[in-house]
Design a protein around this motif. Structure first.
Motif, PDB file in Angstrom:
ATOM      1  N   THR A  65     -42.641  23.940  31.725  1.00 15.88           N
ATOM      2  CA  THR A  65     -43.894  23.568  32.382  1.00 15.88           C
ATOM      3  C   THR A  65     -44.462  24.672  33.261  1.00 15.88           C
ATOM      4  N   SER A  66     -43.629  25.512  33.827  1.00 14.57           N
ATOM      5  CA  SER A  66     -44.114  26.553  34.729  1.00 14.57           C
ATOM      6  C   SER A  66     -44.444  27.854  34.007  1.00 14.57           C
ATOM      7  N   SER A  67     -44.363  27.878  32.687  1.00 15.78           N
ATOM      8  CA  SER A  67     -44.543  29.116  31.953  1.00 15.78           C
ATOM      9  C   SER A  67     -45.524  28.931  30.803  1.00 15.78           C
ATOM     10  N   VAL A  68     -46.208  30.024  30.464  1.00 15.14           N
ATOM     11  CA  VAL A  68     -47.116  29.970  29.321  1.00 15.14           C
ATOM     12  C   VAL A  68     -46.403  30.383  28.033  1.00 15.14           C
ATOM     13  N   GLU A  69     -45.243  31.002  28.153  1.00 17.02           N
ATOM     14  CA  GLU A  69     -44.497  31.430  26.973  1.00 17.02           C
ATOM     15  C   GLU A  69     -43.509  30.368  26.520  1.00 17.02           C
ATOM     16  N   ASN A  70     -43.144  30.467  25.250  1.00 18.46           N
ATOM     17  CA  ASN A  70     -42.069  29.623  24.734  1.00 18.46           C
ATOM     18  C   ASN A  70     -40.731  30.221  25.118  1.00 18.46           C
ATOM     19  N   HIS A  71     -39.742  29.383  25.234  1.00 14.65           N
ATOM     20  CA  HIS A  71     -38.375  29.797  25.489  1.00 14.65           C
ATOM     21  C   HIS A  71     -37.482  29.182  24.422  1.00 14.65           C
ATOM     22  N   LEU A  72     -36.274  29.682  24.353  1.00 14.34           N
ATOM     23  CA  LEU A  72     -35.308  29.176  23.391  1.00 14.34           C
ATOM     24  C   LEU A  72     -34.148  28.546  24.138  1.00 14.34           C
ATOM     25  N   ILE A  73     -33.739  27.373  23.697  1.00 11.65           N
ATOM     26  CA  ILE A  73     -32.555  26.716  24.226  1.00 11.65           C
ATOM     27  C   ILE A  73     -31.446  26.977  23.210  1.00 11.65           C
ATOM     28  N   LEU A  74     -30.449  27.767  23.600  1.00  9.88           N
ATOM     29  CA  LEU A  74     -29.375  28.183  22.705  1.00  9.88           C
ATOM     30  C   LEU A  74     -28.096  27.420  23.029  1.00  9.88           C
ATOM     31  N   THR A  75     -27.456  26.888  21.996  1.00 15.38           N
ATOM     32  CA  THR A  75     -26.189  26.185  22.127  1.00 15.38           C
ATOM     33  C   THR A  75     -25.212  26.780  21.124  1.00 15.38           C
ATOM     34  N   LEU A  76     -24.054  27.241  21.606  1.00 16.64           N
ATOM     35  CA  LEU A  76     -23.032  27.819  20.733  1.00 16.64           C
ATOM     36  C   LEU A  76     -21.678  27.189  21.018  1.00 16.64           C
ATOM     37  N   GLU A  77     -20.884  27.052  19.983  1.00 10.40           N
ATOM     38  CA  GLU A  77     -19.489  26.644  20.059  1.00 10.40           C
ATOM     39  C   GLU A  77     -18.696  27.754  19.390  1.00 10.40           C
ATOM     40  N   GLY A  78     -17.400  27.848  19.659  1.00  9.33           N
ATOM     41  CA  GLY A  78     -16.622  28.892  19.017  1.00  9.33           C
ATOM     42  C   GLY A  78     -15.139  28.607  18.983  1.00  9.33           C
ATOM     43  N   SER A  79     -14.481  29.253  18.026  1.00  6.46           N
ATOM     44  CA  SER A  79     -13.029  29.181  17.897  1.00  6.46           C
ATOM     45  C   SER A  79     -12.556  30.471  17.245  1.00  6.46           C
ATOM     46  N   PRO A  80     -11.259  30.713  17.240  1.00  2.89           N
ATOM     47  CA  PRO A  80     -10.763  31.953  16.640  1.00  2.89           C
ATOM     48  C   PRO A  80     -11.053  32.078  15.146  1.00  2.89           C
ATOM     49  N   SER A  81     -11.208  30.942  14.435  1.00  6.01           N
ATOM     50  CA  SER A  81     -11.323  31.044  12.984  1.00  6.01           C
ATOM     51  C   SER A  81     -12.532  30.356  12.369  1.00  6.01           C
ATOM     52  N   GLY A  82     -13.497  29.886  13.134  1.00  7.28           N
ATOM     53  CA  GLY A  82     -14.734  29.373  12.568  1.00  7.28           C
ATOM     54  C   GLY A  82     -14.887  27.869  12.611  1.00  7.28           C
ATOM     55  N   PRO A  83     -16.066  27.400  12.183  1.00  3.58           N
ATOM     56  CA  PRO A  83     -16.415  25.982  12.347  1.00  3.58           C
ATOM     57  C   PRO A  83     -15.630  25.018  11.457  1.00  3.58           C
ATOM     58  N   LEU A  84     -15.101  25.465  10.333  1.00  2.34           N
ATOM     59  CA  LEU A  84     -14.401  24.563   9.427  1.00  2.34           C
ATOM     60  C   LEU A  84     -12.904  24.503   9.698  1.00  2.34           C
ATOM     61  N   SER A  85     -12.454  25.266  10.661  1.00  3.06           N
ATOM     62  CA  SER A  85     -11.037  25.337  10.984  1.00  3.06           C
ATOM     63  C   SER A  85     -10.601  24.103  11.761  1.00  3.06           C
ATOM     64  N   GLN A  86      -9.319  23.830  11.699  1.00  2.00           N
ATOM     65  CA  GLN A  86      -8.747  22.737  12.482  1.00  2.00           C
ATOM     66  C   GLN A  86      -8.307  23.210  13.871  1.00  2.00           C
ATOM     67  N   ILE A  87      -8.499  24.505  14.149  1.00  2.00           N
ATOM     68  CA  ILE A  87      -8.130  25.046  15.454  1.00  2.00           C
ATOM     69  C   ILE A  87      -9.167  24.592  16.488  1.00  2.00           C
ATOM     70  N   ALA A  88      -8.705  24.192  17.643  1.00  2.00           N
ATOM     71  CA  ALA A  88      -9.584  23.686  18.691  1.00  2.00           C
ATOM     72  C   ALA A  88     -10.577  24.751  19.142  1.00  2.00           C
ATOM     73  N   GLU A  89     -11.732  24.296  19.579  1.00  2.00           N
ATOM     74  CA  GLU A  89     -12.757  25.208  20.079  1.00  2.00           C
ATOM     75  C   GLU A  89     -12.287  25.870  21.369  1.00  2.00           C
ATOM     76  N   THR A  90     -12.609  27.154  21.494  1.00  2.00           N
ATOM     77  CA  THR A  90     -12.190  27.919  22.665  1.00  2.00           C
ATOM     78  C   THR A  90     -13.372  28.562  23.377  1.00  2.00           C
ATOM     79  N   PHE A  91     -14.601  28.228  22.954  1.00  2.00           N
ATOM     80  CA  PHE A  91     -15.779  28.858  23.536  1.00  2.00           C
ATOM     81  C   PHE A  91     -16.949  27.879  23.479  1.00  2.00           C
ATOM     82  N   HIS A  92     -17.726  27.807  24.572  1.00  2.00           N
ATOM     83  CA  HIS A  92     -18.941  26.986  24.633  1.00  2.00           C
ATOM     84  C   HIS A  92     -19.988  27.752  25.422  1.00  2.00           C
ATOM     85  N   LEU A  93     -21.235  27.706  24.961  1.00  2.00           N
ATOM     86  CA  LEU A  93     -22.330  28.393  25.655  1.00  2.00           C
ATOM     87  C   LEU A  93     -23.579  27.535  25.601  1.00  2.00           C
TER      88      LEU A  93
END
Length: 192
Positions: A65-93
């Motif tokens: 609301t306070s800006s005339v430009e568009n912004h991006l809302i970025l959401t990331l998850e991460g793990s040592p071996s990727g999204p299809l792995s059974q290893i628990a996530e170790t990163f969130h942004l």
């Protein structure tokens, strides 16, 4: 902003001495608004950290609301071996970026040695996407091996180490005199 598929590299830090530095190396699909890549967290002070995770997520466009430009809302998850792995996530942004992917602020957390570390309100800046060229080939020096061979009196080992040094330092004229001295030492030992 680019249309289609593009690569971006972001550096994220709160600017404090010894604070973690997050590097995101991302491939962005603007058609599906999906993002994937690598997250690397580096901390140079004790205890040092060298964390890496494969990351994936998405982004949405938002007009604040306070800006005339568009912004991006970025959401990331991460793990040592990727999204299809059974290893628990170790990163969130979660973060808000400028529409050019070159500025903004994020909050993230990463798990290192079983413990979660949280970084809040870290500034985003765009990093160079050019590959880093390593400096000239590093050539090891054999001072310790030579010293050990000299003190043990093992002439064969001394000759072998000097030979390896000569091969690797053939183009290094400034160290040539040191090799000449070592060869003289070998000749002196052989003369005994």
């Amino acid at each position: 902003m680019s249309i289609g598929l593009f690569h971006t590299r972001l550096n994220i830090s709160n600017g404090l001495l010894g604070a973690p530095v997050l590097t995101l190396d991302l491939l962005v699909n603007t058609v599906t608004k999906q993002v994937s890549g690598i997250a690397s967290v580096f901390v140079a002070t004790w205890p040092t950290v060298n964390f890496r995770a494969r990351v994936w997520g998405d982004y949405s466009e938002a007009k604040l609301t306070s800006s005339v430009e568009n912004h991006l809302i970025l959401t990331l998850e991460g793990s040592p071996s990727g999204p299809l792995s059974q290893i628990a996530e170790t990163f969130h942004l979660r973060g808000i970026l400028g529409a050019d992917w070159a500025s903004g602020f994020v909050d993230y957390r990463y798990q290192e040695q079983g413990q979660w570390h949280v970084v809040r309100h870290a500034a985003v800046s765009q990093a160079s996407t050019q590959p880093v060229q390593p400096p000239h080939h590093v050539q090891p020096l054999y001072a310790v091996a030579i010293q050990q061979a000299q003190t043990s009196g093992d002439l064969a080992q001394l000759k072998s180490v000097v030979s390896q040094g000569e091969q690797q330092l053939a183009h290094a004229g400034t160290l040539r005199s040191a090799l000449d001295q070592l060869n003289a030492e070998i000749a002196r030992l052989e003369a005994r």
